[in-house]
Design an enzyme around this catalytic site. Structure first.
Site, mmCIF file in Angstrom:
data_model
loop_
_atom_site.group_PDB
_atom_site.id
_atom_site.type_symbol
_atom_site.label_atom_id
_atom_site.label_comp_id
_atom_site.label_asym_id
_atom_site.label_seq_id
_atom_site.Cartn_x
_atom_site.Cartn_y
_atom_site.Cartn_z
ATOM 1 C CB CYS A 113 -0.942 0.009 1.194
ATOM 2 S SG CYS A 113 -1.813 -1.541 1.387
ATOM 3 C CG HIS A 237 -3.501 2.896 2.015
ATOM 4 N ND1 HIS A 237 -3.949 2.370 0.824
ATOM 5 C CD2 HIS A 237 -3.514 1.874 2.912
ATOM 6 C CE1 HIS A 237 -4.211 1.085 1.001
ATOM 7 N NE2 HIS A 237 -3.963 0.756 2.257
ATOM 8 C CG ASN A 267 -6.850 -1.762 1.341
ATOM 9 O OD1 ASN A 267 -6.118 -1.445 0.401
ATOM 10 N ND2 ASN A 267 -6.387 -2.037 2.547
HETATM 11 N N1 ACO Z 1 -18.642 -9.341 10.027
HETATM 12 C C1 ACO Z 1 -19.150 -9.443 11.263
HETATM 13 N N2 ACO Z 1 -18.385 -9.522 12.358
HETATM 14 C C2 ACO Z 1 -17.053 -9.541 12.199
HETATM 15 C C3 ACO Z 1 -16.462 -9.463 10.933
HETATM 16 C C4 ACO Z 1 -17.307 -9.372 9.815
HETATM 17 N N3 ACO Z 1 -16.851 -9.263 8.556
HETATM 18 N N4 ACO Z 1 -15.121 -9.497 11.083
HETATM 19 C C5 ACO Z 1 -14.865 -9.583 12.392
HETATM 20 N N5 ACO Z 1 -16.042 -9.625 13.079
HETATM 21 C C6 ACO Z 1 -16.235 -9.719 14.520
HETATM 22 C C7 ACO Z 1 -15.047 -10.314 15.231
HETATM 23 O O1 ACO Z 1 -15.099 -11.722 15.188
HETATM 24 C C8 ACO Z 1 -15.223 -9.754 16.619
HETATM 25 O O2 ACO Z 1 -16.186 -10.516 17.287
HETATM 26 P P1 ACO Z 1 -16.010 -10.882 18.848
HETATM 27 O O3 ACO Z 1 -16.023 -9.563 19.540
HETATM 28 O O4 ACO Z 1 -17.190 -11.738 19.122
HETATM 29 O O5 ACO Z 1 -14.695 -11.593 18.942
HETATM 30 C C9 ACO Z 1 -15.823 -8.363 16.383
HETATM 31 O O6 ACO Z 1 -16.377 -8.403 15.052
HETATM 32 C C10 ACO Z 1 -14.829 -7.237 16.494
HETATM 33 O O7 ACO Z 1 -13.682 -7.583 15.717
HETATM 34 P P2 ACO Z 1 -12.439 -6.627 15.624
HETATM 35 O O8 ACO Z 1 -11.360 -7.316 14.827
HETATM 36 O O9 ACO Z 1 -12.092 -6.090 16.972
HETATM 37 O O10 ACO Z 1 -13.054 -5.425 14.757
HETATM 38 P P3 ACO Z 1 -12.396 -4.065 14.344
HETATM 39 O O11 ACO Z 1 -13.259 -2.950 14.730
HETATM 40 O O12 ACO Z 1 -10.939 -3.978 14.720
HETATM 41 O O13 ACO Z 1 -12.465 -4.132 12.750
HETATM 42 C C11 ACO Z 1 -10.994 -4.411 10.889
HETATM 43 C C12 ACO Z 1 -11.713 -5.087 12.045
HETATM 44 C C13 ACO Z 1 -12.018 -3.820 9.953
HETATM 45 C C14 ACO Z 1 -10.146 -5.432 10.159
HETATM 46 C C15 ACO Z 1 -10.097 -3.266 11.459
HETATM 47 O O14 ACO Z 1 -9.318 -3.748 12.521
HETATM 48 C C16 ACO Z 1 -9.199 -2.680 10.434
HETATM 49 O O15 ACO Z 1 -9.637 -2.078 9.482
HETATM 50 N N6 ACO Z 1 -7.881 -2.771 10.657
HETATM 51 C C17 ACO Z 1 -6.890 -2.218 9.758
HETATM 52 C C18 ACO Z 1 -6.890 -3.027 8.543
HETATM 53 C C19 ACO Z 1 -6.043 -2.442 7.475
HETATM 54 O O16 ACO Z 1 -6.156 -1.307 7.132
HETATM 55 N N7 ACO Z 1 -5.142 -3.215 6.948
HETATM 56 C C20 ACO Z 1 -4.336 -2.799 5.837
HETATM 57 C C21 ACO Z 1 -4.038 -4.012 5.098
HETATM 58 S S1 ACO Z 1 -3.796 -3.727 3.445
HETATM 59 C C22 ACO Z 1 -2.206 -3.995 3.025
HETATM 60 O O17 ACO Z 1 -1.284 -3.485 3.611
HETATM 61 C C23 ACO Z 1 -2.034 -4.902 1.847
#
Ligand code: ACO
Length: 310
Positions: A113, A237, A267
């Site tokens: 990214c 990004h 993304n």
């Molecule tokens: N639908 C429903 N529930 C979900 C989903 C989904 N798709 N995914 C996770 N959950 C649940 C989890 O299981 C968890 O449940 P629990 O509380 O019962 O355990 C709950 O939702 C909360 O999960 P979190 O992981 O804490 O959710 P968070 O608010 O952190 O969101 C996310 C997750 C969207 C991935 C966020 O952390 C994020 O955007 N992080 C940064 C990601 C990013 O930008 N990465 C860049 C990668 S790209 C690259 O470099 C190639």
């Protein structure tokens, strides 16, 4: 001083659109969760035979047309991808051949990214030597080729896209500043695993992303000798709308100065910034003379910031 200015932009998205509703048929999720946690509603995904190289070529073709230059004017190609179909030859060489660019250098830059900011920074430094006049910087990312469709916390995030710009030598700025950083001790938080799919500890990535992008953005403004008031638009990004909001808050910029296309595109890694830039220009939101602030972070971790006068 020889600066680099943008003289052409282009973007390409595959035809097929995957909605949040479509994702509910693949994993246990729902539209409300995805929109609230990420800001994403739809993303484009490649047909099976479409490649990252194709995405970059389509975008580059448009950027070249937009620049009004002919293929023989291009002195080099930097192709940004971490999802190439082939390791060798490089995607850049594929593009060079496909677009019929005679006798130019061509190489790939793999930085996920952060790739776009690194790509324009390298190109701009090459142009500043006086040796190269026009460099095509193109991204092509088929993220769906490394998506784990069984992991609901990651498969909802990604889309496929290509973006491109043509950078040209100029007396006036141009790219005014850039900064690039890395810290490999974070590699386990976000990487392609042995099964060749992307795996991520989203929560931890989130925190580092906000800090690193915020710091890089502030450094880019300082190094350009400008202040926050000089910024017309920021293109971060597009990883998650909440990360973008947190970065904007950290640098003290209001969200109406932040360009976003994540809602419709997801993304798309190194393609998020060039496609948002292209969409901003083509819709008239970004105009000649605007100061654009870029910031990005990626698996590695790497992160970068830049300030460019369009
Ligand atoms: N639908 C429903 N529930 C979900 C989903 C989904 N798709 N995914 C996770 N959950 C649940 C989890 O299981 C968890 O449940 P629990 O509380 O019962 O355990 C709950 O939702 C909360 O999960 P979190 O992981 O804490 O959710 P968070 O608010 O952190 O969101 C996310 C997750 C969207 C991935 C966020 O952390 C994020 O955007 N992080 C940064 C990601 C990013 O930008 N990465 C860049 C990668 S790209 C690259 O470099 C190639």
């Amino acid at each position: 001083m020889i600066y680099s200015k943008i003289v052409g932009t282009g973007s390409y998205f595959p035809e097929r659109i995957l909605t949040n509703e479509d994702l509910t048929k693949i994993v246990d999720t729902n539209d409300q969760w995805i929109v609230e946690r990420t800001g994403i509603r739809t993303r484009h995904i490649c047909a099976e035979n479409e490649t990252s190289e194709d995405l970059g070529c389509f975008a580059a073709q448009k950027a070249l047309e937009d620049s009004g230059l002919s293929p023989s004017d291009i002195s080099g190609v930097i192709f940004l991808t971490f999802t190439p179909k082939f390791r060798v030859p490089s995607a850049a060489v594929y593009l060079q051949n496909k677009l019929g660019l005679p006798n130019c250098f061509a190489f790939d830059l793999n930085s996920a990214c952060t790739g776009f900011i690194q790509g324009i920074s390298v190109a701009s430094d090459m142009i500043s030597t006086g040796k190269y006049k026009n460099i095509l910087v193109a991204s092509g990312e088929k993220l769906t080729s490394v998506t784990n469709w069984k992991d609901r916390s990651t498969c909802i995030l990604f889309g496929d896209a290509g973006g491109a710009v043509v950078l040209q030598a100029s007396d006036a700025p141009g790219l005014r500043s850039y900064n690039m950083h890395s810290d490999g001790s974070y590699s386990e938080l976000l990487h392609i695993n042995d099964d060749q799919v992307l795996t991520m500890k989203g929560n931890e990535v989130f925190k580092v992303a906000v800090k690193s992008m915020g710091d890089a953005a502030e450094q880019a403004i300082r190094d350009a000798g400008l202040t926050l008031d000089d910024i017309d638009i920021m293109i971060p990004h597009q990883a998650n709308i909440r990360i973008m909001q947190a970065v904007a808050k950290r640098v003290n910029l209001s969200m109406d100065k932040v360009m976003q296309n994540i809602e419709r595109r997801g993304n798309t890694s190194s393609s998020t910034i060039p496609t948002a830039l292209d969409e901003g220009i083509k819709t008239g939101r970004i105009k000649r003379g605007d100061n654009i602030l870029f910031a990005a972070f990626a698996g590695g971790f790497t992160w970068a910031g830049a300030l460019l006068t369009y």
